[in-house]
Each structure stands twice: as C-alpha cells, then as structure tokens.
Design an enzyme around this catalytic site. Structure first.
Site, PDB file in Angstrom:
ATOM      1  N   CYS A  62       0.821  -1.204   0.000  1.00 44.47           N
ATOM      2  CA  CYS A  62       0.000   0.000   0.000  1.00 44.47           C
ATOM      3  C   CYS A  62       0.863   1.265   0.000  1.00 44.47           C
ATOM      4  O   CYS A  62       0.388   2.346  -0.376  1.00 44.47           O
ATOM      5  CB  CYS A  62      -0.953   0.014   1.191  1.00 44.47           C
ATOM      6  SG  CYS A  62      -0.116  -0.104   2.786  1.00 44.47           S
TER       7      CYS A  62
ATOM      8  N   HIS B 243      19.439  -0.225  -0.990  1.00 42.37           N
ATOM      9  CA  HIS B 243      18.033   0.170  -0.783  1.00 42.37           C
ATOM     10  C   HIS B 243      17.165  -1.031  -0.433  1.00 42.37           C
ATOM     11  O   HIS B 243      16.369  -0.984   0.507  1.00 42.37           O
ATOM     12  CB  HIS B 243      17.486   0.856  -2.039  1.00 42.37           C
ATOM     13  CG  HIS B 243      16.001   1.047  -2.012  1.00 42.37           C
ATOM     14  ND1 HIS B 243      15.389   2.027  -1.243  1.00 42.37           N
ATOM     15  CD2 HIS B 243      14.995   0.360  -2.618  1.00 42.37           C
ATOM     16  CE1 HIS B 243      14.074   1.935  -1.397  1.00 42.37           C
ATOM     17  NE2 HIS B 243      13.816   0.943  -2.223  1.00 42.37           N
TER      18      HIS B 243
END
Length: 388
Positions: A39, A76
């Site tokens: 989300c 990352h």
C-alpha cells in the site's frame, strides 16, 4: 541491479494505486525481475546494469519512478527488508511482502541466479535486524499502540475484545491483535459485510449495531475506531457494561467525557495513544544505527558472493570457449588423417600446437585491454609457481 521506485515519500495511497501493475501482465512483460507492491510502495527490481538491457522498459513511464542503480539499489532493498524505508520504522509486514514477491517471481521462473542471491540476502538481513535489535519493538501506529496499551493495563490473554468499526484504523487493530492470545473478538459495524470480513481474520464474529449494548456487557476491552461524525458511546450506553477498558482511536472521537464518571470504566483517547506511539517510535529510531551496521556487514558478505559468482561465470565462459576451439581443431585433424597419409603423431602434434597458439593469442588480446597491473603481477606470480 536496477530498481524503479515509487513510494509514500513521493505519492499518496491513491496515486500509488494508479502506478500498480497487474502481476500476470508484469511477468509476461519482463524477465529477470521482481515486482514488490504494497500500500506504500511500488518497486520494480531488475537484474540489469542499464535500462537498455531491460526488454519491455519502453512500456513504463520512467518519469514517475526514482531509478536506483548498482550498489545503491542493493543497499536500498536491504533497507527495505529491515523496515528502515517503511512509513512505520521497523515494521514487520514488509519482510513478509518481500518474501512473497520473491516467491512469486521464482514461481514464474523470472528470477535470475544473481537476483535470487541479492533478495535472499536482503531477507536474511531483515531477519537479523529484528532478532538482534529492537527495531520492531513497541507499537508505533495508533492501532498497534491501542492494543499495546490494553495489554499493559488489563492484559489480553483470555479476554473478550469488542472492536467497533471496520475501516483502515480497525484493520490496524486487527493486525496487532493477531499476535495476542485473546479469548474472543467481536466486530461491530453499521455495514455488516465489512464487519464480517474483518472478524474472519481472527476467527471472531460480526454483529450489527443494534446488538451493541449486549456486546458491551460481554466485552472486557472495547476499541472504538469508527468514522462516525458524532459520539456513539456515552455514559448512558455504558452504565451496565461493568468493568471495561475503552480505547477510543476515532477522529472525531467516538466517546463522550461523561464516561469517566463511571467507576468501572477506564477510558483512553487517541491523545493517550499518541504518547505511547511517539515514545515507541523514538526507541525504534535509536536502534537504526545498529541496524545499519548489520546492513554494512551483510553487504560486504554479499559482495564476496557476487564477486565469486562473476568469477565462476567468466571461468564457465572461458571453458566454453576452449571447448568450442577444441571441437574445431579436432575436426580439422580428423580431415587431415582421412585425406592425407601423415603420421598420427605429427597430426596430433600440429593439432596441439595450433590450439595453444590460438589460446595464447586470444588471451594476449584480452590482457591488452586490461590496465590493472595487479592482475599481471598475480598472473606472473602464479605461472612462476606452477612452472617451478
């Protein structure tokens, strides 16, 4: 490795929704790739050194994504696995989402050996971070803080919990309650179907609002999280509820202040929970340097693995080059043996000399394009040792 990244730092939930991909279509379009969608993020992870290598990349609007390359991309994904890039620092859900994304790519046969090594190492790092530090300890969402507060004050084991509401905040409460050993969960909502869907996640039951008074008498702990424009719980409605902890996480509030006049009712509002959440978040942020040290260590380990893989690939390709050359020279030698009356020893000697000359010539050409003197020094030292 290349990552195309879009997340909550740049887009809201509805904007991210528009950037999402259909999984089936994504894996039809791309090879050597993983699609990570939550989300709060949409990330396209590729085993490639440049965008030009990615077949099908022209179908993506690159302006909408941040693009990370090489070591930056790998670091990352390690930070993502550890929860350092999450809206809620250290949250556990992202680790499961990354695992599922990896398994889906593997199931589709779309993950390269290198990409698999990187993702599995990232998952391992995320697991280490949660075991060896307190990065995921203490609820930092209002929903999880509500559950934590209820547990501290009243205990949750063997308790009956009434959840009023079935929206986003109520969903966070349900996620937090999943880890607790509660006796029963009741979900009350004006839309029964929504209550039923949420209750199923914990094996609870759903009720309509007309059964609310009965549920209030049954519940030990009430967590209210509706989107109602006016209070739904007041002194009159709770006068027969008995000893109950009420945690109001709605905005605007679901409760009235006169509830505090009831001796057996303990009322906590969203303001109380913010203090719990902020304190827990501070504790988690204090753990970030410890997690970053784990990431640094695991990145060094990964570099050794990838360097070894790169070397193995070069050796494999060199071996294939030798094999192809051997086959060609064998064919030539066989033709000579069939068509000319030359001694076998002479043909084999010429065959071996020709093959060695070709290998030496090609190796020289390779090393002429390498400027690193250390490579020559190591090679010379190795050859000297072998010949001695």
């Amino acid at each position: 490795m290349i990552i195309l990244k879009a997340d909550y730092k740049k887009y809201n939930v509805s904007e991210l929704e528009k950037l999402r991909f259909d999984e089936e279509e994504f894996y039809k379009m791309f090879d050597n790739a993983i699609l990570l969608q939550t989300c709060n993020r949409v990330e396209l992870i590729f085993d490639a050194d440049s965008l030009d290598e990615i077949k099908g990349i022209e179908n993506i609007d690159l302006k909408k994504f941040d693009i990370l390359y090489g070591d930056e991309a790998i670091e990352h994904i390690f930070r993502v696995a550890c929860g350092l890039e999450s809206m809620i620092v250290g949250e556990d859900q992202i680790l499961g989402q990354l695992k599922n994304a990896y398994l889906k790519a593997k199931e589709k046969g779309k993950i390269s050996k290198k990409l698999e090594k990187i993702i599995l190492k990232a998952i391992h790092t995320g697991q280490r971070a949660r075991v060896e530090t307190n990065i995921n300890k203490g609820g930092v969402s209002i929903g999880s803080a509500a559950v934590e507060l209820a547990e501290k004050i009243f205990g949750l084991e063997g308790k009956n919990v009434l959840l009023i509401g079935a929206g986003e905040m109520a969903t966070l409460v349900i996620k937090a309650l999943k880890e607790k050993n509660i006796k029963a969960i009741i979900v009350a909502n004006r839309t029964y179907e929504k209550a039923e869907k949420l209750a199923k996640e914990l094996g609870g039951i759903a009720i309509n609002f007309d059964k609310l008074e009965e549920a209030l008498r049954y519940a030990d702990i009430v967590i209210s999280a509706t989107g109602a424009p006016h209070p739904i719980l007041n002194k009159e409605r709770l006068k027969n509820a008995g000893k109950t902890v009420i945690i109001d996480i709605a905005n605007p509030r679901d409760t009235t202040d006169d509830i505090r006049e009831l001796p057996d009712i303990f009322l906590f509002t969203i303001d109380d929970l913010r203090l719990v959440a902020e304190e827990n978040l501070k504790k988690r942020k204090d753990e970030i340097p410890k997690v970053e040290l784990i990431i640094e260590e695991e990145l060094r380990n990964l570099k050794e693995i990838l360097d070894k893989m790169k070397f193995e690939k070069v050796i494999q390709e060199f071996g294939q080059y030798i094999e192809n050359m051997r086959k060609r020279e064998v064919e030539k030698a066989l033709k000579i043996l069939k068509n000319k009356n030359k001694p076998v020893e002479e043909v084999l000697d010429n065959f071996s000399k020709a093959m060695c000359k070709k290998i030496i010539y090609d190796v020289i050409k390779i090393f002429e394009n390498i400027e690193d003197e250390e490579i020559f020094e190591k090679l010379a030292k190795h050859l000297k040792n072998v010949n001695n």
